[in-house]
Design a protein around this motif. Structure first.
Motif, PDB file in Angstrom:
ATOM      1  N   PRO A 181      48.088  52.459 -31.172  1.00 55.93           N
ATOM      2  CA  PRO A 181      47.498  53.493 -32.029  1.00 55.93           C
ATOM      3  C   PRO A 181      48.036  54.884 -31.681  1.00 55.93           C
ATOM      4  CG  PRO A 181      45.940  52.772 -30.358  1.00 55.93           C
ATOM      5  CD  PRO A 181      47.109  51.838 -30.271  1.00 55.93           C
ATOM      6  N   ASN A 237      40.411  49.102 -37.331  1.00 63.57           N
ATOM      7  CA  ASN A 237      41.491  48.261 -37.841  1.00 63.57           C
ATOM      8  C   ASN A 237      42.276  47.568 -36.738  1.00 63.57           C
ATOM      9  OD1 ASN A 237      40.773  49.017 -40.402  1.00 63.57           O
ATOM     10  ND2 ASN A 237      42.324  50.600 -40.608  1.00 63.57           N
ATOM     11  N   GLY A 272      49.967  55.121 -42.322  1.00 68.34           N
ATOM     12  CA  GLY A 272      48.543  55.444 -42.301  1.00 68.34           C
ATOM     13  C   GLY A 272      48.206  56.606 -43.213  1.00 68.34           C
ATOM     14  N   GLY A 311      46.836  54.237 -39.012  1.00 66.37           N
ATOM     15  CA  GLY A 311      45.707  53.324 -39.188  1.00 66.37           C
ATOM     16  C   GLY A 311      45.651  52.624 -40.525  1.00 66.37           C
ATOM     17  N   ILE A 365      44.421  48.597 -34.470  1.00 64.96           N
ATOM     18  CA  ILE A 365      45.840  48.931 -34.593  1.00 64.96           C
ATOM     19  C   ILE A 365      46.541  48.775 -33.242  1.00 64.96           C
ATOM     20  CG2 ILE A 365      47.480  50.756 -35.184  1.00 64.96           C
ATOM     21  CD1 ILE A 365      45.933  49.607 -37.554  1.00 64.96           C
ATOM     22  N   ASP A 370      47.856  59.651 -38.762  1.00 57.80           N
ATOM     23  CA  ASP A 370      47.609  58.474 -37.922  1.00 57.80           C
ATOM     24  C   ASP A 370      48.361  57.271 -38.480  1.00 57.80           C
ATOM     25  OD1 ASP A 370      45.921  56.822 -39.786  1.00 57.80           O
ATOM     26  OD2 ASP A 370      44.593  58.549 -39.639  1.00 57.80           O
ATOM     27  N   VAL A 413      39.054  54.860 -37.328  1.00 59.71           N
ATOM     28  CA  VAL A 413      39.856  53.970 -38.182  1.00 59.71           C
ATOM     29  C   VAL A 413      40.802  53.132 -37.329  1.00 59.71           C
ATOM     30  CG1 VAL A 413      41.700  53.925 -39.905  1.00 59.71           C
ATOM     31  CG2 VAL A 413      39.707  55.363 -40.258  1.00 59.71           C
ATOM     32  N   LEU A 414      41.436  53.745 -36.336  1.00 55.32           N
ATOM     33  CA  LEU A 414      42.365  53.019 -35.471  1.00 55.32           C
ATOM     34  C   LEU A 414      41.655  51.909 -34.700  1.00 55.32           C
ATOM     35  CD1 LEU A 414      44.397  56.071 -34.127  1.00 55.32           C
ATOM     36  CD2 LEU A 414      45.252  54.307 -35.665  1.00 55.32           C
TER      37      LEU A 414
END
Length: 517
Positions: free
Chosen positions: A435, A430, A508, A456, A432, A454, A426-427
Motif C-alpha cells: 500500500p 481492499n 487508485g 487502493g 492492497i 493512493d 481504503v487500502l
C-alpha cells in the motif's frame, strides 16, 4: 327471532370481548415467546462471532507490544546483536498477558522459509521447555493430523503474518485443546513471534454469556406473560363495567344526541376562536422545529469532533501503554519519558486544535494566516503516522519547502487528515499489497495545488462526486459516518473559495485540492 336484543346485548358484548381478548393474548404470548428465543439464538451467535474476532485483535495487539519491546531493546548501544537477542529471549520467557489464561509468547528463528525438517529453531516456549533450542520440522502434525507449521509458514511468506488454529497441549498440563495463534515475522532477526489462546478459555466466557442471556430471556418472558395476563384481567373487569353501562345506553341515547347537537352548535359559533388557537399551536410547533434543527446541527458537530478524535485517542492510548509497559519492565528512562511526553503533548495539542477548528467553523468570523504547506502536511503526519506504519502503508511526500498559503490552517489540516485517513481505510479494506500514499504539490497561476494519491483501486461509485455527499459511506456503520469528505468539500469550496475534486488513476484514487494562494 333476533339473537341480539336490548335485554341480552350487554352479555353478548362481554362474552365476545372475553373470547377475543383471551385468544389475542394467547396468540401474542405464543409468538412473543417464540420470537424471543429466536432473537436469543441470533444474539448469542453474534456474540460468539464478535468475541472470537475481539480475541484475535487482542492477540495481534499483544504481538505488536512485544515487537515494540524488541525494537526498544535493539536501540541499546554497546551490545552486540547476539547479546540483544539473548536479552530479548530472557524477557519474552517471562511475559504473560492475561491472568488465569494459558497464553504465552513463543518464538521461532526461521532457518528455511520454504519449510522442511529443519525449517526453524525454537527459541522461546515456556510450555515446551523440552524442545527449546532444538531444530524443528514444519511437517509436524497436531493430534488431528494438521500440519499447522506449514500453514502459518505459507502465510508468513505471503503476508508476513498468520492466524492459525490447531490442537496443542495446554501450559503446565498434558491436556490437549484447540488453540488459535497469531504469528508475525520480525524480519530484522528472521524471527517469527507468536502468541495464542486456547478455545476452551474462550468457550468459558461464552458459556457465562449464554447463561446470563438465558436468565435475562427467562425473566423477560415471565414478566411479559404476567403483564399480558394482568392486562387480560383488567380488560375483563372493564368489560363487565362496560356491560353495566350498556344497559343504560338506550335510556341515555336521546340525551347524548341532544348534547352532541348542542355541542355542534357551540362549535360553529366558536369556530373562529378555535382556528386562532390552532394557528397559535402551529407557531409554537414551528419554534420547536427550529430548536430541533439547532440541536441536530450541534449533534453533527459533536459527531465530527468524535470522528476527528478517534485516531488521536488511539495514538494517545498507544503512548500510555508503551510507557506503562516499559515502567513495569523497569526500562523507563528519563529520555524515553521525555520523548513520550512530547508525543502525548502533540496529540493533546492537536485534539485541542480540533475543538477550535469546529468552533471556528460555526462562527462567521475566522482569521487567515500564512503558513508553509509542508508544515501543515508534517503536522497531520504526526497524528496518522503511527496508524500508517502499523498497517505497513508507505507515504511518499514530494512538496517544495517554500510553497506558502494564506488561509485557515486548521481547516486545511482537517481536510488533509480526512483524505489521508480515508485513503488509509481504503487500502486496509481492499487488502492492497504494498500500500502506498503519494502527496505532492505545485504552484500554478496564483493557486496552490496539492495531490493526494493512493493505490487502493479507485472510487467505485458513479458519479464519483457522490462520495462528497453527507452521510455517504462505503464503510460499515461502526467504522464511518459519511461526514469527513462532505466537511472537506465545504471547507475547500466554500470557506477557502477553492476546489476539491477526485478522479481515478490506473492504480487508485487521486484527490486534487486547489486553493487560491
Amino acid at each position: 327471532m333476533s339473537l341480539v336484543t336490548e335485554k341480552n346485548i350487554s352479555k353478548i358484548i362481554i362474552y365476545t370481548f372475553i373470547v377475543i381478548m383471551t385468544t389475542m393474548i394467547t396468540l401474542i404470548s405464543y409468538f412473543y415467546v417464540k420470537n424471543t428465543y429466536i432473537d436469543f439464538d441470533t444474539e448469542l451467535e453474534k456474540f460468539v462471532n464478535d468475541y472470537y474476532t475481539h480475541q484475535k485483535a487482542l492477540l495481534k495487539k499483544e504481538i505488536d507490544v512485544v515487537i515494540d519491546i524488541i525494537n526498544y531493546n535493539a536501540t541499546k548501544s554497546g551490545s552486540t546483536e547476539q547479546e540483544l537477542k539473548e536479552e530479548t529471549i530472557r524477557i519474552l520467557n517471562n511475559i504473560s498477558f492475561e491472568k488465569d489464561r494459558s497464553n504465552y509468547i513463543f518464538v521461532y528463528e526461521i532457518l528455511n522459509m520454504n519449510g522442511g525438517d529443519n525449517f526453524a529453531k525454537l527459541l522461546v516456549n515456556p510450555n515446551r521447555l523440552d524442545i527449546v533450542g532444538s531444530v524443528i520440522s514444519s511437517n509436524y502434525e497436531d493430534a488431528n493430523g494438521k500440519k499447522f507449521r506449514e500453514e502459518f509458514l505459507s502465510d508468513i511468506r505471503t503476508k508476513g503474518e498468520s492466524f492459525t488454529q490447531y490442537v496443542y497441549k495446554k501450559f503446565s498440563s498434558s491436556q490437549v485443546n484447540q488453540k488459535i495463534a497469531y504469528f508475525k515475522l520480525y524480519p530484522n532477526w528472521n524471527w517469527v513471534i507468536a502468541v495464542g489462546i486456547y478455545t476452551d478459555d474462550i468457550e468459558k466466557d461464552i458459556a457465562k454469556k449464554k447463561e446470563d442471556l438465558k436468565r435475562r430471556v427467562k425473566t423477560q418472558i415471565i414478566q411479559t406473560v404476567f403483564l399480558f395476563i394482568l392486562f387480560l384481567s383488567i380488560g375483563i373487569v372493564l368489560s363487565i363495567l362496560l356491560s353495566e353501562r350498556i344497559d343504560d345506553f338506550f335510556k341515555e341515547y336521546r340525551e347524548k344526541v341532544k348534547a352532541k347537537s348542542n355541542a355542534l352548535i357551540e362549535l360553529n359559533e366558536t369556530l373562529e376562536k378555535r382556528v386562532s388557537e390552532e394557528l397559535e399551536k402551529n407557531r409554537e410547533q414551528e419554534q420547536l422545529l427550529v430548536q430541533k434543527s439547532r440541536l441536530i446541527a450541534l449533534g453533527e458537530m459533536i459527531s465530527n469532533i468524535a470522528h476527528q478524535w478517534r485516531q488521536p485517542l488511539s495514538e494517545l492510548s498507544s503512548i500510555l501503554m508503551n510507557i506503562k509497559f516499559k515502567h513495569n519492565m523497569d526500562k523507563l528512562d528519563k529520555q524515553t519519558m521525555e520523548q513520550k511526553s512530547k508525543e502525548a503533548e502533540l496529540v493533546l495539542d492537536y485534539m485541542s486544535h480540533t475543538i477550535d477548528d469546529f468552533r471556528n467553523f460555526f462562527m462567521p468570523k475566522k482569521d487567515k494566516e500564512e503558513f508553509y504547506i509542508k508544515d501543515a502536511i508534517n503536522s497531520v503526519m504526526t497524528i496518522v503516522s503511527s496508524a500508517l506504519e502499523y498497517n505497513n502503508i508507505k507515504v511518499e511526500i514530494d512538496v517544495n519547502d517554500n510553497i506558502k498559503l494564506n488561509t485557515f490552517i486548521n481547516e486545511y489540516e482537517q481536510v488533509l487528515l480526512n483524505i489521508i485517513s480515508n485513503a488509509k481505510d481504503v487500502l486496509i479494506q481492499n487488502n492492497i499489497k504494498n500500500p502506498l500514499i503519494k502527496i505532492y504539490g505545485e504552484e500554478q497561476d496564483g493557486f496552490v495545488i496539492l495531490y493526494i494519491e493512493d493505490n487502493g483501486d479507485g472510487v467505485k461509485v458513479n458519479p464519483k462526486s457522490k462520495i462528497f455527499e453527507p452521510y455517504f459511506t462505503t464503510k460499515g456503520d461502526s467504522d464511518g459516518t459519511g461526514i469527513g469528505l462532505y466537511m472537506s468539500k465545504i471547507i475547500i469550496d466554500k470557506n477557502m473559495k477553492g476546489k476539491l475534486r477526485v478522479r481515478n488513476t490506473k492504480d487508485g484514487a487521486k484527490f486534487v485540492i486547489t486553493v487560491p494562494k
